[in-house]
Scaffold this active site. Structure first.
Site, PDB file in Angstrom:
ATOM      1  N   ASN A 114      37.150  46.482  41.275  1.00 56.29           N
ATOM      2  CA  ASN A 114      37.083  45.042  41.049  1.00 56.29           C
ATOM      3  C   ASN A 114      35.623  44.685  40.830  1.00 56.29           C
ATOM      4  O   ASN A 114      34.797  44.940  41.702  1.00 56.29           O
ATOM      5  CB  ASN A 114      37.649  44.284  42.258  1.00 56.29           C
ATOM      6  CG  ASN A 114      37.545  42.774  42.088  1.00 56.29           C
ATOM      7  OD1 ASN A 114      37.399  42.273  40.985  1.00 56.29           O
ATOM      8  ND2 ASN A 114      37.630  42.058  43.195  1.00 56.29           N
ATOM      9  N   GLY A 115      35.284  44.106  39.678  1.00 52.99           N
ATOM     10  CA  GLY A 115      33.916  43.711  39.413  1.00 52.99           C
ATOM     11  C   GLY A 115      33.476  44.078  38.013  1.00 52.99           C
ATOM     12  O   GLY A 115      34.292  44.308  37.125  1.00 52.99           O
ATOM     13  N   CYS A 144      40.254  41.352  38.811  1.00 55.57           N
ATOM     14  CA  CYS A 144      41.385  42.098  39.347  1.00 55.57           C
ATOM     15  C   CYS A 144      41.492  41.969  40.856  1.00 55.57           C
ATOM     16  O   CYS A 144      40.647  41.366  41.513  1.00 55.57           O
ATOM     17  CB  CYS A 144      41.294  43.579  38.986  1.00 55.57           C
ATOM     18  SG  CYS A 144      40.143  44.495  40.005  1.00 55.57           S
ATOM     19  N   TYR A 204      37.637  28.691  43.407  1.00 57.85           N
ATOM     20  CA  TYR A 204      38.748  28.825  42.477  1.00 57.85           C
ATOM     21  C   TYR A 204      39.619  30.058  42.676  1.00 57.85           C
ATOM     22  O   TYR A 204      40.830  29.972  42.687  1.00 57.85           O
ATOM     23  CB  TYR A 204      38.193  28.812  41.046  1.00 57.85           C
ATOM     24  CG  TYR A 204      39.212  28.987  39.952  1.00 57.85           C
ATOM     25  CD1 TYR A 204      40.015  27.929  39.554  1.00 57.85           C
ATOM     26  CD2 TYR A 204      39.367  30.211  39.300  1.00 57.85           C
ATOM     27  CE1 TYR A 204      40.956  28.087  38.541  1.00 57.85           C
ATOM     28  CE2 TYR A 204      40.299  30.375  38.288  1.00 57.85           C
ATOM     29  CZ  TYR A 204      41.089  29.308  37.908  1.00 57.85           C
ATOM     30  OH  TYR A 204      42.014  29.468  36.917  1.00 57.85           O
ATOM     31  N   GLY A 251      44.957  38.834  38.794  1.00 56.23           N
ATOM     32  CA  GLY A 251      45.148  39.565  37.541  1.00 56.23           C
ATOM     33  C   GLY A 251      46.605  39.632  37.167  1.00 56.23           C
ATOM     34  O   GLY A 251      47.441  39.996  37.995  1.00 56.23           O
TER      35      GLY A 251
END
Length: 492
Positions: free
Chosen positions: A114-115, A12, A255, A38
């Site tokens: 996030n994670g 996210c 990426y 996301g």
């Protein structure tokens, strides 16, 4: 339903603002620049003039969830947080769309994460046995229940104590009636940056590209183990733990992150260019042109072309308006799905020896289709160049790779991979070359990078996962089996 072409997915992107009369609008624009992190859900929460938290969220792209101006206009307040989400299979319900709101007798809290927590299963079990009732299947909710059970009087102290109990990768934004909190795990797996607008408002975002989009000046990166408190007096830094060691996710540079973002002072585009140059230095390449797979591999492709002294051509065209493709019942329809996203430019590749550059190989499905596409367009030969090492190991800190059976490089030699993909040659960037190219130069293992997906050496204990994974210590011991409970999904 699973994606027709499986790629890596970041979990996210998060964005927060404090002290801005256009908090909701600013958050929308910030999230829009983080949409690459996301695409399956989005939400915005603002604190109104009464100190109450109001929100709107839904499933889909940001523009779909906020498809009416009136929706944003109704979110009136000077502080807010937002979230764009990639969800794992089986966890795409509206209850898991963030930010998550919690209403208590004397205050409200909103949380965006996030994670991925590596001890969420055991913590959730303990909390439920103690009477906690969870409203979602997200591991994000664990933190809120921990906060409520701390004995300290001050919220900040309860938050710090709770952060010390959770393990894994996390970047949190927490909004209350009195402050905006930002916290990063002790290894800094996921990026988080602070900026400031000309009007004095504070911004916190997953990537610096979001600061640029809303016109904020970059102030600093949030460091591992830090808890940032932002209120009307400015921002204050505290350290909820000093047991820290930077291990930022290398896949952010390879990426995930946008090329215009800087992570710990390193520009993503320039790092990818260096990866491409290093890749060309390490491998013998016989090619007429270089073709990058759009969009994340274009920077590395330019580095390969620069090093080889041959043209960097647009031999593949991406349809910017294609939607997600899903599993189809026949091979022909699956290939048609790829053609909806990518097409080869025959006039560029016909009769040419092509150096095809991509950022990574997951299952190898997409690489196989692209090589075939170039051959069908008349390419004389295709040398597939991967601007990262072979991806062999699962990630437990916020990327949806949990099984080695998903990873082609975990199950086949490079020569076997080349044969299955159908390329004339297949080459990868070395691990040392990757670390050198990113160039963090931190006084930490691997220069401050987490490269566990390449070498199987995880920078932290795996906690819940250790009971079900015998994770490898060497490249010859890479077969893992996953039976981790699906009750808690890594879906943030």
């Amino acid at each position: 339903m699973a994606n027709e072409v499986k790629s890596l997915n970041e979990e996210c992107g998060i964005f927060g603002v404090w002290g801005d009369t256009q908090a909701a609008q600013r958050t929308y624009f910030g999230l829009h620049s983080l949409q690459h992190r996301g695409q399956e859900g989005a939400g915005i929460v603002v604190r109104n003039d009464d100190g109450k938290l109001v929100s709107h969220k839904g499933i889909g792209l940001l523009a779909d969830v906020f498809n009416q101006q009136s929706t944003i206009d109704e979110l009136v307040g000077t502080a807010g947080i937002g979230h764009v989400r990639y969800g794992t299979a089986g966890s795409n319900g509206i209850e898991n769309i963030q930010p998550l709101n919690f209403h208590y007798t004397d205050y409200d809290i909103s949380l965006a994460h996030n994670g991925n927590l590596t001890n969420a299963v055991s913590l959730r079990l303990e909390l439920e046995q103690a009477g906690a009732i969870f409203q979602s299947s997200s591991d994000t909710e664990v933190l809120m229940h921990l906060i409520q059970r701390q004995p300290q009087a001050k919220f900040e102290d309860r938050l710090s104590a709770s952060l010390r109990q959770i393990k894994g990768g996390f970047a949190y934004l927490i909004l209350t009636d009195h402050a905006l909190y930002a916290a990063l795990d002790p290894n800094g797996f996921r990026p988080l940056a602070i900026g400031q607008l000309e009007n004095g408002a504070w911004i916190v975002a997953s990537e610096t590209c979001a600061l640029d989009v809303v016109g904020a000046k970059f102030i600093r990166d949030v460091q591992p183990g830090e808890l940032i408190v932002i209120d009307d007096d400015g921002y204050r830094i505290s350290q909820y733990t000093t047991d820290t060691q930077l291990a930022v996710c290398a896949m952010e540079y390879i990426y995930f992150a946008r090329p215009d973002s800087d992570i710990y002072g390193v520009n993503v585009h320039l790092a990818r260019q260096r990866m491409g140059r290093q890749l060309a230095q390490e491998n013998k390449i016989d090619a007429d042109i270089v073709v990058g797979v759009p969009n994340s591999s274009l920077s590395a492709a330019s580095g390969v072309a620069s090093q080889l002294g041959i043209p960097d051509e647009m031999g593949l065209l991406k349809n910017q308006y294609s939607t997600r493709t899903f599993i189809q019942p026949t091979q022909a329809l699956r290939e048609q799905g790829v053609k909806m996203k990518l097409s080869a430019v025959r006039a560029v590749v016909e009769g040419k020896k092509v150096a095809l550059v991509d950022d990574s190989i997951v299952r190898g499905t997409t690489s196989t289709y692209i090589v075939k596409m170039l051959r069908d367009a008349g390419a004389k030969s295709v040398h597939l160049l991967i601007a990262s090492p072979p991806l062999k190991y699962p990630c437990f800190y916020g990327i949806d790779i949990e099984h080695t059976r998903e990873l082609m490089a975990a199950n086949y030699t490079i020569e076997e991979m080349r044969e299955q993909i159908g390329a004339d040659a297949l080459s990868f960037l070395s691990l040392d070359g990757l670390i050198k190219s990113i160039g963090l130069n931190q006084a930490a293992p691997n220069d401050g990078l987490c490269v566990s997906y390449f070498d199987g050496e995880y920078p932290t204990p795996l906690y819940d996962y250790e009971a079900t994974f015998e994770y490898p210590k060497t490249a010859d011991q890479h077969e893992l089996t996953a039976t981790l409970s699906q009750e808690v999904n890594t879906n943030v």
